[in-house]
Design a protein around this motif. Structure first.
Motif, PDB file in Angstrom:
ATOM      1  N   ASN A  88      35.629  42.749  32.054  1.00 35.88           N
ATOM      2  CA  ASN A  88      35.184  41.541  32.440  1.00 35.88           C
ATOM      3  C   ASN A  88      33.724  41.794  32.950  1.00 35.88           C
ATOM      4  OD1 ASN A  88      34.251  39.202  33.619  1.00 35.88           O
ATOM      5  ND2 ASN A  88      35.634  39.457  35.354  1.00 35.88           N
ATOM      6  N   ALA A  89      32.708  41.858  32.083  1.00 33.26           N
ATOM      7  CA  ALA A  89      31.150  41.989  32.491  1.00 33.26           C
ATOM      8  C   ALA A  89      30.616  40.550  32.713  1.00 33.26           C
ATOM      9  CB  ALA A  89      30.642  42.635  31.076  1.00 33.26           C
ATOM     10  N   THR A  90      31.386  39.708  33.174  1.00 27.99           N
ATOM     11  CA  THR A  90      30.734  38.166  33.304  1.00 27.99           C
ATOM     12  C   THR A  90      30.001  38.303  34.606  1.00 27.99           C
ATOM     13  OG1 THR A  90      32.825  37.219  34.497  1.00 27.99           O
ATOM     14  CG2 THR A  90      32.442  37.088  32.166  1.00 27.99           C
ATOM     15  N   GLY A  91      30.602  39.208  35.545  1.00 25.69           N
ATOM     16  CA  GLY A  91      29.958  38.998  37.073  1.00 25.69           C
ATOM     17  C   GLY A  91      30.813  37.984  37.969  1.00 25.69           C
ATOM     18  N   GLU A  92      31.641  37.366  37.481  1.00 23.04           N
ATOM     19  CA  GLU A  92      32.415  36.436  38.217  1.00 23.04           C
ATOM     20  C   GLU A  92      34.062  37.004  38.140  1.00 23.04           C
ATOM     21  OE1 GLU A  92      31.515  33.770  39.641  1.00 23.04           O
ATOM     22  OE2 GLU A  92      29.412  34.267  38.819  1.00 23.04           O
ATOM     23  N   ALA A  93      34.761  36.695  39.248  1.00 22.17           N
ATOM     24  CA  ALA A  93      36.196  36.832  39.201  1.00 22.17           C
ATOM     25  C   ALA A  93      36.783  35.956  38.293  1.00 22.17           C
ATOM     26  CB  ALA A  93      36.763  36.714  40.769  1.00 22.17           C
ATOM     27  N   LEU A  94      37.926  36.308  37.313  1.00 19.76           N
ATOM     28  CA  LEU A  94      38.446  35.389  36.749  1.00 19.76           C
ATOM     29  C   LEU A  94      40.105  35.397  36.683  1.00 19.76           C
ATOM     30  CD1 LEU A  94      36.505  36.334  33.505  1.00 19.76           C
ATOM     31  CD2 LEU A  94      35.904  34.419  34.881  1.00 19.76           C
ATOM     32  N   ASP A  95      40.997  34.566  36.097  1.00 21.37           N
ATOM     33  CA  ASP A  95      42.300  34.498  35.950  1.00 21.37           C
ATOM     34  C   ASP A  95      42.570  34.856  34.638  1.00 21.37           C
ATOM     35  OD1 ASP A  95      42.886  34.205  38.519  1.00 21.37           O
ATOM     36  OD2 ASP A  95      43.255  32.094  38.244  1.00 21.37           O
ATOM     37  N   VAL A  96      43.516  35.291  34.082  1.00 19.77           N
ATOM     38  CA  VAL A  96      44.243  35.621  33.007  1.00 19.77           C
ATOM     39  C   VAL A  96      45.525  34.909  33.156  1.00 19.77           C
ATOM     40  CG1 VAL A  96      45.099  37.274  31.043  1.00 19.77           C
ATOM     41  CG2 VAL A  96      42.800  37.589  32.272  1.00 19.77           C
ATOM     42  N   VAL A  97      45.924  34.219  32.113  1.00 14.27           N
ATOM     43  CA  VAL A  97      47.311  33.757  31.970  1.00 14.27           C
ATOM     44  C   VAL A  97      48.073  34.489  30.695  1.00 14.27           C
ATOM     45  CG1 VAL A  97      48.937  31.766  31.568  1.00 14.27           C
ATOM     46  CG2 VAL A  97      46.821  31.518  33.254  1.00 14.27           C
ATOM     47  N   LEU A  98      48.898  35.379  30.963  1.00 10.52           N
ATOM     48  CA  LEU A  98      49.720  36.093  29.783  1.00 10.52           C
ATOM     49  C   LEU A  98      51.053  35.484  29.616  1.00 10.52           C
ATOM     50  CD1 LEU A  98      49.600  38.423  27.960  1.00 10.52           C
ATOM     51  CD2 LEU A  98      50.149  40.031  29.704  1.00 10.52           C
ATOM     52  N   SER A  99      51.205  35.221  28.206  1.00  5.45           N
ATOM     53  CA  SER A  99      52.569  34.607  28.180  1.00  5.45           C
ATOM     54  C   SER A  99      53.149  35.446  27.047  1.00  5.45           C
ATOM     55  CB  SER A  99      52.225  33.196  27.626  1.00  5.45           C
ATOM     56  OG  SER A  99      51.623  32.343  28.360  1.00  5.45           O
ATOM     57  N   CYS A 112      47.350  37.095  36.201  1.00  2.00           N
ATOM     58  CA  CYS A 112      46.792  38.231  36.744  1.00  2.00           C
ATOM     59  C   CYS A 112      45.109  37.800  37.150  1.00  2.00           C
ATOM     60  CB  CYS A 112      46.571  39.375  35.579  1.00  2.00           C
ATOM     61  SG  CYS A 112      48.352  39.810  35.179  1.00  2.00           S
ATOM     62  N   ALA A 113      44.737  38.253  38.438  1.00  2.95           N
ATOM     63  CA  ALA A 113      43.465  37.964  38.753  1.00  2.95           C
ATOM     64  C   ALA A 113      42.451  39.274  38.085  1.00  2.95           C
ATOM     65  CB  ALA A 113      43.430  38.209  40.147  1.00  2.95           C
ATOM     66  N   VAL A 114      41.314  38.891  37.616  1.00  2.00           N
ATOM     67  CA  VAL A 114      40.775  39.849  36.990  1.00  2.00           C
ATOM     68  C   VAL A 114      39.468  40.119  38.123  1.00  2.00           C
ATOM     69  CG1 VAL A 114      39.183  40.571  34.949  1.00  2.00           C
ATOM     70  CG2 VAL A 114      41.435  39.539  34.685  1.00  2.00           C
ATOM     71  N   LYS A 115      39.269  41.192  38.356  1.00  2.00           N
ATOM     72  CA  LYS A 115      37.824  41.283  39.164  1.00  2.00           C
ATOM     73  C   LYS A 115      36.720  41.125  38.538  1.00  2.00           C
ATOM     74  CE  LYS A 115      40.353  44.541  42.358  1.00  2.00           C
ATOM     75  NZ  LYS A 115      40.565  45.923  43.081  1.00  2.00           N
TER      76      LYS A 115
END
Length: 166
Positions: A88-99, A112-115
């Motif tokens: 994650n090179a966006t500079g923002e915290a993101l969420d991933v939904v894995l199914s 999952c929370a992505v820093k």
């Protein structure tokens, strides 16, 4: 179980990334770095456990927003689970939904929370007993802003073609 995660195929403009930098090369269940061919299956022995591991991954994808991801279905012995490798090179915290979707309407979902850091990471669903043919399992990861706010930034699957777009 969910402190990290991601995966991807962009909703708008996914392109295959040949960097091979998402998955650590020291892992015995990885396919060759930089491979952008259709999903592959590798059956490898797992040291010290006597179990073979099969890993079926879609292509490594990246988004114009700065997210890279690759999603896989992993089968080891009698267990199956989904795994996504990300950066994650966006500079923002993101969420991933894995199914993980399997035969007989079996579904497992993990958020999952992505820093907000440009370091490779992984997200996995819980392992569950494998049912039926391992090829019948599919994994999909969707990356978006925290709490589902904003648009879908990246989507990838274990059986995605080399180029995926909306």
């Amino acid at each position: 179980m969910g402190s990290k995660g991601a995966a991807g195929s962009t909703g708008a403009d996914a392109r295959s990334s040949g960097s091979g930098a998402l998955r650590p090369s020291s892992r015995s269940d990885d396919k060759a770095p930089g491979a952008s061919s259709p999903p592959a299956v590798a059956a490898l022995p797992v040291l010290g456990q006597g179990l073979s591991t099969a890993v079926r991954c879609g292509p490594e994808l990246s988004s114009p927003d700065g997210i890279e991801a690759q999603t896989c279905v992993v089968t080891q012995g009698a267990q199956t689970w989904a795994r996504t490798y990300y950066r994650n090179a966006t500079g923002e915290a993101l969420d991933v939904v894995l199914s993980l979707m399997g035969p007989y309407d079996r579904n497992v979902r993990m958020t999952c929370a992505v820093k907000a850091e440009d370091e490779p990471g992984t997200c996995e669903t819980p392992r569950e007993p494998a049912r039926g043919n391992p090829a019948a399992y599919t994994a999909v990861a969707e990356v978006a802003e925290r709490g589902g706010r904003g648009p879908l930034l990246l989507r990838s699957g274990s059986n995605s073609p080399a180029r995926t777009g909306s």
